[in-house]
Design a protein around this motif. Structure first.
Motif, PDB file in Angstrom:
ATOM      1  N   PRO A  98      34.799  44.730  27.203  1.00  0.00           N
ATOM      2  CA  PRO A  98      35.869  44.335  28.082  1.00  0.00           C
ATOM      3  C   PRO A  98      36.011  45.082  29.366  1.00  0.00           C
ATOM      4  O   PRO A  98      36.340  44.311  30.527  1.00  0.00           O
ATOM      5  CB  PRO A  98      37.014  44.365  27.122  1.00  0.00           C
ATOM      6  CG  PRO A  98      36.405  44.512  25.725  1.00  0.00           C
ATOM      7  CD  PRO A  98      34.922  45.152  25.910  1.00  0.00           C
ATOM      8  N   ALA A  99      36.026  46.425  29.203  1.00  0.00           N
ATOM      9  CA  ALA A  99      36.226  47.084  30.630  1.00  0.00           C
ATOM     10  C   ALA A  99      34.989  46.771  31.624  1.00  0.00           C
ATOM     11  O   ALA A  99      35.408  46.478  32.731  1.00  0.00           O
ATOM     12  CB  ALA A  99      35.972  48.755  30.362  1.00  0.00           C
ATOM     13  N   ARG A 100      33.777  46.441  31.248  1.00  0.00           N
ATOM     14  CA  ARG A 100      32.540  45.988  32.173  1.00  0.00           C
ATOM     15  C   ARG A 100      32.901  44.638  32.579  1.00  0.00           C
ATOM     16  O   ARG A 100      32.764  44.410  33.981  1.00  0.00           O
ATOM     17  CB  ARG A 100      31.530  46.119  31.385  1.00  0.00           C
ATOM     18  CG  ARG A 100      30.960  47.452  31.372  1.00  0.00           C
ATOM     19  CD  ARG A 100      29.693  47.526  30.742  1.00  0.00           C
ATOM     20  NE  ARG A 100      29.274  48.970  30.369  1.00  0.00           N
ATOM     21  CZ  ARG A 100      28.459  49.586  30.044  1.00  0.00           C
ATOM     22  NH1 ARG A 100      27.915  48.712  29.039  1.00  0.00           N
ATOM     23  NH2 ARG A 100      28.301  50.821  29.876  1.00  0.00           N
ATOM     24  N   ARG A 101      33.545  43.618  31.755  1.00  0.00           N
ATOM     25  CA  ARG A 101      33.789  42.463  32.341  1.00  0.00           C
ATOM     26  C   ARG A 101      34.850  42.343  33.390  1.00  0.00           C
ATOM     27  O   ARG A 101      34.908  41.546  34.192  1.00  0.00           O
ATOM     28  CB  ARG A 101      34.409  41.197  31.162  1.00  0.00           C
ATOM     29  CG  ARG A 101      33.202  40.847  30.385  1.00  0.00           C
ATOM     30  CD  ARG A 101      33.310  39.797  29.301  1.00  0.00           C
ATOM     31  NE  ARG A 101      34.271  40.371  28.375  1.00  0.00           N
ATOM     32  CZ  ARG A 101      33.670  40.784  27.127  1.00  0.00           C
ATOM     33  NH1 ARG A 101      32.621  40.882  26.986  1.00  0.00           N
ATOM     34  NH2 ARG A 101      34.830  41.162  26.173  1.00  0.00           N
ATOM     35  N   ARG A 102      35.970  43.211  32.842  1.00  0.00           N
ATOM     36  CA  ARG A 102      36.973  43.409  34.007  1.00  0.00           C
ATOM     37  C   ARG A 102      36.420  43.890  35.139  1.00  0.00           C
ATOM     38  O   ARG A 102      36.899  43.384  36.441  1.00  0.00           O
ATOM     39  CB  ARG A 102      38.135  44.293  33.555  1.00  0.00           C
ATOM     40  CG  ARG A 102      39.002  43.554  32.491  1.00  0.00           C
ATOM     41  CD  ARG A 102      40.268  44.501  31.939  1.00  0.00           C
ATOM     42  NE  ARG A 102      39.980  45.564  31.596  1.00  0.00           N
ATOM     43  CZ  ARG A 102      39.900  46.168  30.501  1.00  0.00           C
ATOM     44  NH1 ARG A 102      39.725  45.155  29.310  1.00  0.00           N
ATOM     45  NH2 ARG A 102      39.669  47.497  30.029  1.00  0.00           N
ATOM     46  N   ALA A 103      35.654  44.813  35.428  1.00  0.00           N
ATOM     47  CA  ALA A 103      35.011  45.432  36.397  1.00  0.00           C
ATOM     48  C   ALA A 103      34.234  44.280  37.188  1.00  0.00           C
ATOM     49  O   ALA A 103      34.425  44.146  38.448  1.00  0.00           O
ATOM     50  CB  ALA A 103      34.395  46.484  36.114  1.00  0.00           C
ATOM     51  N   GLY A 104      33.616  43.642  36.526  1.00  0.00           N
ATOM     52  CA  GLY A 104      32.829  42.428  36.961  1.00  0.00           C
ATOM     53  C   GLY A 104      33.702  41.490  37.735  1.00  0.00           C
ATOM     54  O   GLY A 104      33.486  41.117  39.004  1.00  0.00           O
ATOM     55  N   ALA A 105      34.889  41.228  37.059  1.00  0.00           N
ATOM     56  CA  ALA A 105      35.679  40.254  37.716  1.00  0.00           C
ATOM     57  C   ALA A 105      36.398  40.717  38.897  1.00  0.00           C
ATOM     58  O   ALA A 105      36.523  40.137  39.925  1.00  0.00           O
ATOM     59  CB  ALA A 105      36.867  39.960  36.549  1.00  0.00           C
ATOM     60  N   ARG A 106      36.840  42.177  38.917  1.00  0.00           N
ATOM     61  CA  ARG A 106      37.083  42.653  40.160  1.00  0.00           C
ATOM     62  C   ARG A 106      36.237  42.697  41.390  1.00  0.00           C
ATOM     63  O   ARG A 106      36.553  42.634  42.553  1.00  0.00           O
ATOM     64  CB  ARG A 106      37.705  44.250  39.810  1.00  0.00           C
ATOM     65  CG  ARG A 106      38.878  44.061  39.009  1.00  0.00           C
ATOM     66  CD  ARG A 106      39.608  45.439  39.191  1.00  0.00           C
ATOM     67  NE  ARG A 106      38.700  46.558  38.584  1.00  0.00           N
ATOM     68  CZ  ARG A 106      38.839  46.756  37.330  1.00  0.00           C
ATOM     69  NH1 ARG A 106      39.369  46.250  36.479  1.00  0.00           N
ATOM     70  NH2 ARG A 106      37.656  47.964  36.966  1.00  0.00           N
ATOM     71  N   HIS A 107      34.913  42.711  41.019  1.00  0.00           N
ATOM     72  CA  HIS A 107      33.761  43.009  41.967  1.00  0.00           C
ATOM     73  C   HIS A 107      33.798  41.562  42.645  1.00  0.00           C
ATOM     74  O   HIS A 107      33.703  41.522  43.853  1.00  0.00           O
ATOM     75  CB  HIS A 107      32.568  43.352  41.088  1.00  0.00           C
ATOM     76  CG  HIS A 107      31.474  43.252  42.183  1.00  0.00           C
ATOM     77  ND1 HIS A 107      31.065  43.951  43.135  1.00  0.00           N
ATOM     78  CD2 HIS A 107      30.337  42.584  41.825  1.00  0.00           C
ATOM     79  CE1 HIS A 107      30.069  43.476  43.728  1.00  0.00           C
ATOM     80  NE2 HIS A 107      29.641  42.698  42.995  1.00  0.00           N
ATOM     81  N   GLN A 108      33.816  40.565  41.480  1.00  0.00           N
ATOM     82  CA  GLN A 108      33.555  39.248  42.507  1.00  0.00           C
ATOM     83  C   GLN A 108      34.899  38.728  43.152  1.00  0.00           C
ATOM     84  O   GLN A 108      34.805  38.180  44.217  1.00  0.00           O
ATOM     85  CB  GLN A 108      33.531  38.071  41.333  1.00  0.00           C
ATOM     86  CG  GLN A 108      32.126  38.053  40.614  1.00  0.00           C
ATOM     87  CD  GLN A 108      32.117  37.248  39.432  1.00  0.00           C
ATOM     88  OE1 GLN A 108      33.044  36.365  39.075  1.00  0.00           O
ATOM     89  NE2 GLN A 108      31.215  36.953  38.702  1.00  0.00           N
ATOM     90  N   GLY A 109      35.957  39.292  42.883  1.00  0.00           N
ATOM     91  CA  GLY A 109      37.263  38.982  43.778  1.00  0.00           C
ATOM     92  C   GLY A 109      37.158  39.948  45.014  1.00  0.00           C
ATOM     93  O   GLY A 109      37.377  39.441  46.138  1.00  0.00           O
ATOM     94  N   GLU A 110      36.660  41.170  44.962  1.00  0.00           N
ATOM     95  CA  GLU A 110      36.360  41.969  46.248  1.00  0.00           C
ATOM     96  C   GLU A 110      35.223  41.202  47.134  1.00  0.00           C
ATOM     97  O   GLU A 110      35.571  41.142  48.252  1.00  0.00           O
ATOM     98  CB  GLU A 110      36.010  43.241  45.626  1.00  0.00           C
ATOM     99  CG  GLU A 110      36.199  44.405  47.027  1.00  0.00           C
ATOM    100  CD  GLU A 110      37.518  44.483  47.423  1.00  0.00           C
ATOM    101  OE1 GLU A 110      37.653  44.930  48.421  1.00  0.00           O
ATOM    102  OE2 GLU A 110      38.391  44.648  46.393  1.00  0.00           O
ATOM    103  N   LEU A 111      34.173  40.807  46.457  1.00  0.00           N
ATOM    104  CA  LEU A 111      33.161  40.115  47.325  1.00  0.00           C
ATOM    105  C   LEU A 111      33.869  38.951  47.954  1.00  0.00           C
ATOM    106  O   LEU A 111      33.444  38.606  49.030  1.00  0.00           O
ATOM    107  CB  LEU A 111      32.167  39.517  46.345  1.00  0.00           C
ATOM    108  CG  LEU A 111      30.780  38.710  46.885  1.00  0.00           C
ATOM    109  CD1 LEU A 111      30.294  39.385  47.673  1.00  0.00           C
ATOM    110  CD2 LEU A 111      29.979  38.470  45.664  1.00  0.00           C
TER     111      LEU A 111
END
Length: 128
Positions: free
Chosen positions: A40-53
């Motif tokens: 779950p932490a990795r999925r949240r980090a991935g979602a934040r990364h996509q938003g930042e992108l």
């Protein structure tokens, strides 16, 4: 316990047996910290990364502060998956080159926004 009395961290069952048979240190390192609760932490980090992108891409400037923040976040995200000590700016740039060379990566990033894979690659080459 591993040979020499050291505990094998992060490996259970069949993975531990296979690592012992092969003497696979790298595989052991890759599996450390990949227990329950990490996904779950990795999925949240991935979602934040996509938003930042998306935000960085909207500026259109791979040399800007948003791109710099994106690359820092991407480096942190990679280090969540890569074995400790494997990350380097050179490795990061090489991986980013693969985002354009491999259709699967390009599709993944371009699904965020058209041109995102190229933008990320260029930003990584600027800031990593």
């Amino acid at each position: 316990m591993a040979r020499g009395g050291r505990k094998r961290e992060g490996l259970r069952g069949g993975a531990a047996r296979r690592a012992r048979r092969r003497g696979d240190r790298r595989g052991q390192q890759a599996l450390r910290g990949h227990g329950r609760g990490c996904a779950p932490a990795r999925r949240r980090a991935g979602a934040r990364h996509q938003g930042e992108l998306r935000r960085a891409l909207e500026t259109g400037d791979e040399h800007g502060p948003e791109a710099e923040q994106l690359v820092r976040m991407h480096a942190t995200w990679l280090q969540m998956y890569w074995p400790e000590g494997l990350y380097s700016p050179e490795a990061h740039r090489s991986l980013a080159d693969g985002y354009l060379a491999d259709e699967r990566f390009q599709r993944y990033y371009d699904a965020v926004a058209p041109g995102a894979a190229r933008f990320l690659r260029d930003a990584v080459h600027t800031w990593a």
